[in-house]
Each structure stands twice: as C-alpha cells, then as structure tokens.
Design a protein around this motif. Sequence first.
Motif, short mmCIF file in Angstrom:
data_model
loop_
_atom_site.label_atom_id
_atom_site.label_comp_id
_atom_site.label_asym_id
_atom_site.label_seq_id
_atom_site.Cartn_x
_atom_site.Cartn_y
_atom_site.Cartn_z
N MET A 1 5.00 1.21 -1.13
CA MET A 1 5.43 -0.18 -1.79
C MET A 1 4.10 -0.84 -1.32
SD MET A 1 8.12 -0.04 -3.41
CE MET A 1 7.81 1.68 -3.79
N ARG A 2 3.57 -0.85 -0.11
CA ARG A 2 2.25 -1.62 0.38
C ARG A 2 1.16 -1.52 -0.46
NH1 ARG A 2 0.48 -6.35 2.27
NH2 ARG A 2 -0.66 -5.96 4.18
N ASN A 3 0.87 -0.38 -1.01
CA ASN A 3 -0.26 0.11 -1.69
C ASN A 3 -0.24 -0.24 -3.09
OD1 ASN A 3 -2.57 1.61 -0.21
ND2 ASN A 3 -0.52 2.27 0.77
N LEU A 4 1.24 -0.54 -3.56
CA LEU A 4 1.65 -1.12 -5.00
C LEU A 4 1.29 -2.29 -4.84
CD1 LEU A 4 4.30 1.54 -6.14
CD2 LEU A 4 2.29 1.39 -6.84
N GLY A 5 1.33 -2.91 -3.86
CA GLY A 5 1.23 -4.53 -3.93
C GLY A 5 2.57 -5.23 -3.62
N VAL A 6 3.56 -4.44 -3.44
CA VAL A 6 5.02 -5.21 -3.20
C VAL A 6 5.17 -6.19 -2.03
CG1 VAL A 6 7.48 -4.88 -2.67
CG2 VAL A 6 6.26 -3.21 -4.36
N PRO A 7 5.37 -7.50 -2.40
CA PRO A 7 5.02 -8.35 -1.20
C PRO A 7 6.05 -8.48 -0.14
CG PRO A 7 5.99 -9.37 -3.09
CD PRO A 7 5.82 -8.06 -3.62
N ARG A 8 7.35 -7.97 -0.57
CA ARG A 8 8.34 -7.87 0.79
C ARG A 8 9.31 -6.73 0.55
NH1 ARG A 8 9.96 -12.81 -1.83
NH2 ARG A 8 9.20 -14.75 -0.67
N VAL A 9 9.45 -5.97 1.69
CA VAL A 9 9.95 -4.80 1.66
C VAL A 9 11.14 -4.78 2.72
CG1 VAL A 9 9.79 -2.29 2.26
CG2 VAL A 9 8.31 -3.29 0.73
N PHE A 10 12.21 -4.01 2.64
CA PHE A 10 13.37 -4.02 3.59
C PHE A 10 13.76 -2.47 3.67
CE2 PHE A 10 18.04 -4.05 4.06
CZ PHE A 10 18.22 -4.18 5.35
N ILE A 11 13.16 -1.79 4.70
CA ILE A 11 13.50 -0.47 4.88
C ILE A 11 15.09 -0.29 5.65
CG2 ILE A 11 12.83 1.38 6.25
CD1 ILE A 11 10.22 0.13 6.92
N ALA A 12 16.04 0.05 4.64
CA ALA A 12 17.37 0.26 4.92
C ALA A 12 17.34 1.46 5.76
CB ALA A 12 18.08 0.04 3.79
N ASN A 13 16.91 1.46 6.91
CA ASN A 13 17.20 2.68 7.76
C ASN A 13 16.62 2.18 9.13
OD1 ASN A 13 17.73 5.27 8.60
ND2 ASN A 13 16.46 6.11 6.83
N GLU A 14 16.68 3.14 10.22
CA GLU A 14 15.98 3.07 11.75
C GLU A 14 14.63 3.63 11.31
OE1 GLU A 14 19.63 1.44 12.37
OE2 GLU A 14 19.29 3.10 10.98
N VAL A 15 13.64 3.11 12.23
CA VAL A 15 12.43 3.64 12.14
C VAL A 15 12.24 3.80 13.92
CG1 VAL A 15 10.02 3.04 11.99
CG2 VAL A 15 11.86 2.45 10.16
N LEU A 16 11.96 5.06 14.21
CA LEU A 16 11.58 5.45 15.82
C LEU A 16 10.39 5.92 15.86
CD1 LEU A 16 14.88 5.30 15.69
CD2 LEU A 16 14.56 5.83 17.99
#
Length: 390
Positions: free
Chosen positions: A99-114
């Motif tokens: 998403m970052r490389n596609l230029g999406v300005p806002r992203v919500f990761i609906a998951n845990e990140v560890l």
Amino acid sequence: MLDVPEEPIDWRAKGFWAPAGRPVLGESIFGGGFTWPLLVVRESAVSANVATMAAYCARHGMDFAPHAKTTMAPQLLRRQFDAGAWGMTVATPNQALIMRNLGVPRVFIANEVLDPVALGWLAEQTAAGWEVWFQVDSVAGVEAAAAAARSRGRLRLLVELGHAGGRTGVRTLDELEAVARAVAGAEGLSLSGVTGYEGQLGDLPSVDAFLDTLAEGARRLAAAGLLPERPIVSAGGSAWFDRVTDRLAGAGLGQLIMRSGASVTHDDGFYRKMTPFNRVPSEGPLHAAMEMWAQVISTPEPGLALAGMGKRDAPIDEGLPIVADPASGVAVSKLNDHHTYLAVEPGVTVRPGDLIRFGLSHPCTAFDKWRHIPLVDDEHRVVDVLHTYF
C-alpha cells in the motif's frame, strides 16, 4: 492518490493466450485471445457496488477503509478512493508495504504486529508522515512496539477487543484497559482508539452483544483519560456491517471506521447469503462481479462431466462454485487441482467443448489465484486488466 503500475501481458499471464504479448483492450474474451479457465470481473457490478457502499457509509456518518486484502488490485482500490474511501485496511505488514508503494495515504493494519523488522519500518514511515495504525492485544505487543519506537520514531496503535473462540483481541474489558494503560505508559506510542472484528460470530444476538461490549470498552477507556478527544472506533466485516451501523454509528464514540472488503465484488456464495442487505434491502443491494469461465473437457459416463477448472483457479473454502450458465440441470460436486466434477441431471445435454459460466464464493481466495484479471463490460469486452499484488 494511488499509483497503478503498468504491467505487461505476455505468456506469463494465466488465461491470456498471448505467447508473444499483445494488446487486449476492447477484445471479447471469446475472440481467441484468451484460454480457459478464465476469471473475469464485470465492471458494471464493481461500479454499482462501490457507489452503494460509499453512499451507505456517508448516509450513516461512517468513514470507509475497505479491506484491500480482498483483491489487492490497485485499479479497484483507486475506484474506492475516488468514491470517497478514507483509507485502506490490510492484514499484514507486507500488505502495508505494498500500500505504501502504491501511494495509499492511510492504512489500518487490522492485526497485531510483533515482528521487530516490520515495527521498525512502520515507525520510520510514521516519522516520515505516513498515516498508519495497527492493533495490539497484549503487553508483549506493547513492549515490542515501544522497543521499535524508541529508536525509529512514533507508532499509532488501537487496542483490540476479541471474543471467546475468535481470533486476536483481548477477551475482557479489564484486559482491554490493562493493555491501553500499557500503551499510555510507553514512550513513543500513541493510543488512537479501539477496534474489534465481529465477522466470526454466527448470529445477530451474539454480534450485537459483542459490538455493545466494544462500545462499552471505548467509553471506559475514554472515561479513564486513555483516548484522544475523538478516538477511532473500528469494526465491520462484510457480513454484519448493518449491526455495526445499528450499535455504533451515532453513539458519539468518535470516528467510526468500517472495513468491509468483500463488498467491492460481492459473490455468488457466502456473501450472497450473508450480506447485510438481505436484512436491510432498502440500503442495498450488492451485485456479484466475479465470473469464472471453463470448458467441459470430458463426459466419461452418464451423469458426469469434467470441466477444466480446479482448486488452483477457483476458491472452495467458503463453498463450491455454482453453475450459473446453464441455469439448471448441472451442479458442481467437487474440485481437484485442475478438474471440476459436474453432476448432470438426466435429460440435460453437456458436450465436450461446451463453455460453462461459474459463480464463485469468497472473493478473498479467488483474487489471490490470479495475477492478471480482465475487467469486462456487459458484452464481455475487456475494458481494463486488473493486476493483483499478493
């Protein structure tokens, strides 16, 4: 707002008969430039679905961050942004990277990140001005995020409420508050709100009870001074978003973000049965946009035909494909890797070489089987080629 990379179509593209590469726009899928099986997406259905969901969210005062992991197709994501989407939801840091490389300005990761590698990258991107959030449901998760933020920047988190037998998310409001306090006490972390996922619950009373608990949790954290003035409250898969509207919209909890992803293409199986617009038909409808075309390759015995389509091509995790054309007398009984078994009723004629149109169930596991997908008009002429990034 969103970049769509140019992608060549050549011999590597499944379903495209393009040994040397050639243009396909404007061509009929039946004109010799394609081979079977072939997944296509109907443009008219996509356009109607995108407009319906945009109008629904606007009508009920919700922001829409559709789950990009359904299609991972930039052309479809851009259509949703053009219709007013607030951002995109993803399930993994790798999808966030896309998403970052596609230029999406806002992203919500609906998951845990560890993963410390992913957390460090998210902190760097946040420091660079990107708007990205992820979920946390444990003190261990808070500690991992804080360790990344100390050396790389700042991270935005939402504390997640889950339910018994479900996937991630704390199980009680006491745990919700404990994790929220851990975030508040950690340097470099910002608690933006609360989130939950109701999609695995099986009936309306349990969905409503869960959403009411989520609302109670948001109020509890706000009363304890743990949330910003206008916190994010996020829920809403593709099966129960009407209940999210009923229990959370208008409740004064903050910024309500709905995440339904399958709505962009809908389907002819699971979501056709489960769509909230079956309960609130005046708010919809959605239309199935996916079609699979496959050829009958054998009729080896009475009552049985084999089509050249299999589990490598079509999803079966939420139900078998259905035969859409012919409309009756033929049904799917099972799939192998590259064969579909068709039960043929007496008196119905199916011949080797016949083309059959199938409807599919569960777009999330249909799109990931295809790297390039024709977007077609109602005469099955190609108007665009969707490219997926799984």
